[in-house]
Design an enzyme around this catalytic site. Structure first.
Site, short mmCIF file in Angstrom:
data_model
loop_
_atom_site.label_atom_id
_atom_site.label_comp_id
_atom_site.label_asym_id
_atom_site.label_seq_id
_atom_site.Cartn_x
_atom_site.Cartn_y
_atom_site.Cartn_z
N ARG A 1 0.91 -1.00 0.00
CA ARG A 1 0.07 -0.01 0.23
C ARG A 1 0.78 1.42 -0.06
O ARG A 1 1.73 1.48 0.93
CB ARG A 1 -0.84 0.09 1.11
CG ARG A 1 -2.16 0.76 0.95
CD ARG A 1 -2.94 0.40 2.33
NE ARG A 1 -4.00 -0.50 2.18
CZ ARG A 1 -4.70 -1.07 3.39
NH1 ARG A 1 -4.22 -0.62 4.52
NH2 ARG A 1 -5.33 -2.07 3.27
N ARG B 1 -3.33 5.83 9.89
CA ARG B 1 -3.35 5.50 8.36
C ARG B 1 -3.20 6.71 7.77
O ARG B 1 -3.31 7.94 8.32
CB ARG B 1 -4.51 4.76 8.17
CG ARG B 1 -4.48 3.33 8.85
CD ARG B 1 -3.41 2.59 8.59
NE ARG B 1 -3.58 0.84 9.32
CZ ARG B 1 -4.47 0.07 8.78
NH1 ARG B 1 -5.24 0.30 7.65
NH2 ARG B 1 -4.50 -1.13 9.56
N LYS C 1 -5.39 0.00 14.39
CA LYS C 1 -5.26 0.99 13.40
C LYS C 1 -6.03 2.30 13.92
O LYS C 1 -7.15 2.18 14.66
CB LYS C 1 -5.77 0.52 12.10
CG LYS C 1 -7.48 0.00 11.80
CD LYS C 1 -7.60 -0.54 10.62
CE LYS C 1 -8.81 -1.30 10.59
NZ LYS C 1 -9.13 -1.82 9.48
N LYS D 1 -7.58 5.97 12.19
CA LYS D 1 -8.06 6.62 10.79
C LYS D 1 -8.40 8.00 11.03
O LYS D 1 -9.37 8.33 11.86
CB LYS D 1 -9.13 5.87 10.04
CG LYS D 1 -8.57 4.62 9.59
CD LYS D 1 -9.58 3.76 8.96
CE LYS D 1 -8.99 2.48 8.50
NZ LYS D 1 -10.07 1.46 7.70
N CYS E 1 -14.61 -3.44 -2.39
CA CYS E 1 -13.27 -3.79 -1.74
C CYS E 1 -12.75 -4.84 -2.83
O CYS E 1 -13.34 -5.23 -3.61
CB CYS E 1 -13.20 -4.28 -0.23
SG CYS E 1 -13.98 -5.92 -0.31
N CYS F 1 -7.31 -11.08 -1.21
CA CYS F 1 -7.50 -10.65 0.38
C CYS F 1 -7.83 -11.99 1.02
O CYS F 1 -8.76 -12.92 0.70
CB CYS F 1 -8.66 -9.76 0.31
SG CYS F 1 -8.80 -9.39 2.05
N CYS G 1 -16.21 -9.14 3.32
CA CYS G 1 -16.25 -9.39 4.71
C CYS G 1 -16.61 -8.32 5.29
O CYS G 1 -16.93 -7.11 5.05
CB CYS G 1 -14.66 -10.00 5.15
SG CYS G 1 -13.80 -8.53 5.41
N CYS H 1 -13.95 -2.58 4.19
CA CYS H 1 -12.76 -1.60 3.38
C CYS H 1 -13.60 -0.73 2.58
O CYS H 1 -12.99 0.48 2.28
CB CYS H 1 -11.86 -2.26 2.77
SG CYS H 1 -10.71 -3.04 3.98
#
Lengths: 573, 612
Positions: free
Chosen positions: A82, A151, A217, A219, A438, A444, A483, A487
């Protein structure tokens, strides 16, 4: 003394990942050795956890998994890389670099993400270092693009108000830099940087994160009304620009959003953030840092599923947080100011900015940049990048703006757009133009069902139904993920699908058109036939019974299909 | 003159008639008399129908039994890569002993060259390898004999049995060299050298009979039959042999290469259940293939034949032409004798000109990568009766594959690892006969004729603590899967080190997950890999060996045994050079000393190769 020990968070035993981070010596682990291991294309799980902080994680081509197992070969391990750029702004040279490395080391395509980053798929272990070096040579980075850190900072690419954009963009870059990890591990492992010795003894420190980084994470996104393209309410920490008299007065601060949940675990849920006050532009970095440190100290390190900032806030209450923040800042936030969002999607086509430069927003289906038969998108963008002297802006909806085109260059770029047939999506239904998916299969590891590869097919089947109902040009936000980790921010869409099993999805209805409201489960575990059978009548009723200007997400609540969800704690109830 | 026996003019079937036709003209007057009496005395029961399928050697052995030679000593030396020469030498030595000879049987590498002066009767059985080279265990003896140190051998009587493959240019060269050299040194031939093609068993038996007859001349005949017909099942345990293959059921047939690879390597698991066939890691599996039906059909069409017309096909008797070409005759290789005989069948075709002296290079270039279809098309060989044509063809030989399973790990199974050979030549796709049959036309449930080819020159050390270094790129890794499977099952404690290589890591890492598991479990101590097409600079196993020169040298000093399997021409040669370099560089040896070191290793069976 490490900050971590100064603020003991929880008594419960920590999760494995916490131990891995603690033992990693500031994200080093045994990565140098395991990356060099020639017997396997994989790295051990412990190192993969650390790898995320370096902007990459291990995947495998799931299409080939069983076939390769039969051939006595290990899975086709590969790495997703990424590449982040705050606010998603890159130069034409940086674009050309991405194009080049995607062919040289990746699978020959580029994925624009929902956080305005690039994703490269299919990089094999032995090419990782070279790839990361080339990324860094062009002054982009993969550092902290994943992992338990802040992120990529999102920011509205606003082609309309050019001065506001540059001001907001600059702040986004600054806060991003400010929250970068300080560990030299990245430079040592990837960039042949000098080894930092005895870092265990404190020669190396993470002044903001401490030695175990964040529990999960984190954001941050900055929105500029009337566009909520960054889905500011989905962010752990959001800033909403307040523009007064055409100037940036400051930001409303919102806290505690987040998309992820787990199927079958009602203690996990998506959440929308709450606005808690107003700050001036100079105060933004301080607020961001202090918020991050509060989450560092109070976030749950025992259960990763419960470690996001939204749970910290929901468990302890907003009042507690405001108190803690005020104490750490040494000053209090002002009262929030009024703002108004119109939409969270992108507006396509040509736009002239307030500085006289031109911007062209391209529709990119699911953010995938590749050449297809009859649509040489990747080649077209490469040719444009060769002559373009403005910038490229990745939008939060996986689209792309060719930005800052001077009047002299406009003709040339227009010619190339025409030559390669690059599209603003005008020929598509408004539903498709407001769609996001996503990546999911085959790369993935979390995907339970198809997403990027399936949504276009589903749209092909939905479009005739919309056509028939006269809804072709009605903006409806539709999102799909493979899932429940979210995302593509599915919990905020008016209509969304979250994968349960191959070919099976949970269907959600009722998200707010401006990204201000969560949706609600309407049907569980259904396949394509049932999706179409379910949606047909709803579309028809919407076409007939909607009020003027009423959005689909609002209508399904009024019509009683689903109740309104303004707080994630009611998402499952 | 003898009457040519046929099915029509005798009570014998086709096979018996053929055997008798071959045998009878070779008999001396006294042998004929003896045989006649023997058969009368024995009665008809011995040659009851069940005995008809027994190999030719059975009859011959019975025939030549009553030679008494108690005083005579015979030294039998063999040089063998795949164990064929060794197997024959053992068999013949046993026969000689049973006839009362005093026999010294030895591999050439184990034989002290100085003892040669004392030898009266010497039999040499030797194969030829690669480009006319002696097999590994013949090299030192070969070099000694061809050196200035070789003694005069004026009192020596000798004979050479040379094994080879006619499709190679230097057919039986090592045997020919020995034959010539022994003559130069003063030796006298017992009987002339016999050169055997891949289907060696019958000509080898004939040579042995001639040798025995000659050695026994002048000694009084004694009517004692020391060997009974029933005892002649050659291999202990199983009735299935090279000449009587077992039809093994295919249990699994899968591609080991991942999608996107240029290569296709089949992993084939066969059932040996009920066969009583036994093998050890390092042995090979012989497999009788069938020709590609497409090629057969094209050939029949090009030559203007009819698929159904009957032709003779050796022991199989009469078969329809198509069947015979599919299963019995070799049609993919052009040898010089074949071209010569074809020229005889078609004198006007222009083939004769190609065979003229001075055009050898042209001939070689023509024969390479061409098959019978090319020959028929290029020289317009149409109109020759199929029955005449097939007589000049060689029997389709079995293919040998290093076994990739340990019988301890997979009881009653045998696994092989076969790379499909496909290439284009002269504008036509060419297919490896056996490999492509296995890749394209054999499914689980099918049965294929197989036998075990023992290879005593490729065996794990007896001491299970001896460190083992294995070098096997590509399908050369096959026996090492068997080795490690064996070491795992038997709990051997010695260190192991594998060098493996191929083109691409992601698609060509044969048995990758098995090595990974063995590494994790400690059965495999070290694994070094070289993937030649993944980097700008091509790296091969020998480069990895040189990178690890220090450790490798230490392993050698600890007594490690080195095994090399795979391509001979380049890989095995480069690996040998790498070993020499390592000995020079790490051990401070001169190049002569390094060579001696490796020769000594070979003699101690610490440097074994299975190369092809």
């Amino acid at each position: 003394m490490a900050l971590y020990e100064k603020y003991p968070p929880h008594d419960a035993p920590h999760s494995d990942v916490e131990d891995i981070k603690r033992r990693s010596n500031y994200l080093r682990g045994s990565l140098t050795e395991t990356l060099a291991d020639p017997i396997t294309g994989s790295i051990p799980e412990d190192d993969n956890r650390l790898m995320k902080h370096h902007g990459s994680y291990m995947q495998d081509d799931r299409d080939l998994r069983s076939e390769r197992a039969k051939s006595k070969l290990e899975p086709a391990y590969q790495f997703m890389l990424r590449v982040r750029a705050a606010g998603g702004v890159v130069t034409p040279n940086q674009w050309l670099m991405m194009d080049r490395i995607s062919h040289k080391y990746g699978n020959g395509t580029i994925r624009l993400t929902t956080r305005q980053s690039f994703q490269l798929h299919g990089v094999i272990k032995w090419n990782l270092k070279k790839t990361i070096q080339e990324v860094n040579e062009s002054l982009l980075t993969t550092l902290a693009a994943c992992g338990d850190v802040n992120r990529n900072v999102m920011c509205n690419p606003n082609p309309y108000q050019s001065e506001i954009h540059s001001e907001v963009y600059e702040l986004a870059s600054k806060v991003s830099d400010h929250l970068d990890p300080h560990s030299k591990a990245y430079y040592e492992i990837w960039l042949d940087g000098e080894k930092v010795t005895d870092s265990q003894d404190g020669a190396e420190q993470e002044p903001i994160y401490g030695p175990v980084y964040l529990p999960r994470k984190f954001k941050i996104g900055i929105a500029v009304p009337p566009s909520n393209d960054v889905d500011v309410f989905s962010q752990d920490l959001g800033f909403i620009a307040i523009i007064e008299d055409g100037r940036l007065a400051g930001f409303n601060v919102s806290v505690g959003g987040g998309m992820g949940m787990s199927h079958g675990d009602p203690k996990t849920y998506p959440q929308v953030s709450k606005v808690i006050g107003f700050i001036t532009p100079e105060q933004l970095i301080d607020v961001a840092e202090k918020t991050v440190t509060i989450q560092r100290d109070y976030g749950d390190r025992a259960i990763r599923k419960h470690a996001r900032f939204k749970y910290t806030l929901d468990d302890r209450g907003l009042e507690w947080f405001i108190g803690e923040l005020t104490e750490r800042l040494g000053w209090a936030l002002q009262e929030a100011r009024p703002f108004h969002f119109d939409h969270n999607g992108d507006r396509y086509g040509w736009v002239k900015g307030s500085d006289g430069k031109w911007h062209f927003t391209l529709f990119i289906q699911n953010g995938r940049i590749k050449d297809e038969e009859g649509y040489p998108l990747m080649t077209g963008l490469r040719e444009i990048a060769k002559v373009h002297n403005g910038d490229f802006r990745l939008t939060a909806n996986q689209n792309l703006i060719i930005g800052g085109i001077s009047s002299q260059k406009k003709k040339k770029i227009e010619g190339l757009i025409k030559e390669y047939g690059l599209t603003d999506g005008i020929q598509y239904s408004a539903l498709r133009r407001n769609s996001m998916a996503c990546v999911a299969l085959p790369t993935c590891g979390l995907a339970m069902a198809e997403s990027e590869r399936y949504l276009p097919t589903l749209l092909d089947k939905l479009e005739p139904m919309l056509e028939e109902a006269g809804l072709r040009d009605e903006d409806i936000v539709i999102r799909m993920t493979g899932c429940p980790n979210g995302c593509a921010r599915p919990a905020l869409a008016e209509l969304s699908f979250i994968g349960k099993a191959p070919g099976k999805y949970n269907m959600y209805l009722g998200g707010g058109f401006t990204g201000n409201r969560l949706n609600k489960l309407y049907k569980e575990n259904i396949g394509e036939t049932e999706i179409l059978e379910t949606l047909g009548p709803i579309f028809n009723r919407y076409a007939k019974e909607r009020e003027s200007g009423e959005h689909f997400g609002d209508f399904v609540i009024r019509a009683g299909y689903v109740p309104e969800v303004l707080d994630g704690r009611n998402f499952h109830s | 003159m003898f009457l040519e026996l046929q099915v029509t003019n005798s009570p014998f079937n086709q096979e018996q008639a053929e055997l008798l036709n071959r045998l009878l003209p070779t008999l001396s007057e006294s042998q004929r008399l003896w045989l006649s009496g023997y058969l009368t005395a024995l009665g008809a029961a011995v040659f009851a129908p069940s005995a008809a399928a027994a190999p030719a050697a059975v009859n011959v052995q019975a025939v030549s039994a009553p030679v008494s030679a108690a005083s005579k000593e015979v030294t039998v030396l063999f040089g063998s890569q795949t164990d064929n020469a060794r197997g024959l030498a053992k068999k013949f030595a046993k026969r000689l002993e049973e006839l009362g000879f005093k026999v010294v049987l030895s591999a050439m590498s184990d034989f002290k060259p100085n003892a040669l002066k004392k030898v009266e009767n010497l039999l040499i059985l030797v194969s030829t390898h690669g480009e006319g080279e002696p097999p590994d265990n013949a090299i030192s003896f070969y070099e000694f004999l061809h050196s200035k140190r070789a003694p005069e051998l004026t009192s020596l009587r000798y004979s050479v049995l040379a094994l080879g493959d006619m499709s190679y240019e230097f057919y039986c060269k090592t045997g020919k060299d020995f034959d010539k050299r022994l003559e130069e040194l003063g030796g006298k031939r017992i009987v002339s050298r016999a050169d055997c093609d891949v289907d060696f068993e019958e000509p080898a038996a004939e040579w042995m009979n001639a040798v025995i007859a000659s050695l026994g001349e002048g000694t009084p005949a004694e009517a004692s039959v020391s060997v009974s017909v029933a005892a002649l099942k050659t291999e202990a345990g199983s009735e299935y042999t090279r000449s009587n293959p077992f039809y093994a059921e295919v249990l699994e047939n899968l591609n080991l290469n991942g999608r996107g690879s240029d290569r296709e390597t089949r992993h084939i698991e066969l059932s040996l259940e009920g066969s009583n066939l036994k093998y050890e890691p390092g042995d090979s599996l012989g497999l009788y293939p069938e020709n590609h039906p497409g090629l057969v059909d094209e050939l029949i069409q090009a030559a203007g034949w009819k698929p159904e017309e009957p032709v003779t096909a050796g022991k199989s008797g009469e078969l329809p032409l198509r069947e015979a070409l599919l299963r019995h005759y070799e049609i993919t290789v052009l040898t010089k004798p074949l071209l010569e005989q074809a020229a005889g069948l078609a004198p006007e075709s222009g083939l004769k000109e190609l065979l003229a002296p001075g055009r050898e290079q042209e001939l070689r270039a023509y024969a390479e990568d061409r098959d019978l279809l090319d020959l028929v098309q290029d020289y317009g060989l149409t109109g020759i009766p199929a029955g005449d044509f097939v007589k000049i063809l060689r029997k389709l030989p079995a293919r040998l594959y290093s076994i990739s399973s340990s019988p301890e790990a997979y009881p009653d199974e045998v696994h092989i690892t076969v790379r499909a050979v496909r290439y284009e030549s002269q504008g036509r796709n060419r297919y490896g006969v056996c490999s492509v049959q296995l890749a394209e036309r054999i499914q689980p449930g099918d049965k294929v004729p197989v036998y075990i080819q023992h290879n005593s020159n490729f065996k794990l050390p007896e001491n299970r603590e001896t460190p083992v270094i294995m070098i096997g790129p590509g399908t050369g890794v096959a026996p090492f899967r068997a080795f490690l499977g064996e070491r795992e099952e038997t709990g051997a404690e010695g260190k192991t080190w594998l060098f493996y290589g191929d083109q691409h890591f992601s698609t060509d890492f044969l048995y990758q997950v098995e090595w990974q598991r063995w590494l994790k479990d400690g059965v495999l101590t070290r694994l070094d890999v070289a993937f030649s097409r993944d980097t700008d600079k091509k790296v091969y196993v020998q480069h990895r060996m040189l990178e690890k020169a220090r450790d490798l040298y230490l392993w050698l000093q600890e007594g490690a045994a080195v095994y090399v399997c795979g391509d001979e021409k380049r890989m095995a040669h480069d690996v040998h050079t790498a070993l020499t370099t390592i000995l020079e560089q790490e051990g401070g040896l001169s190049s002569e000393e390094a060579a001696e070191y490796l020769t000594l290793m070979q003699q101690q069976k610490r440097y074994q190769r299975d190369v092809y």
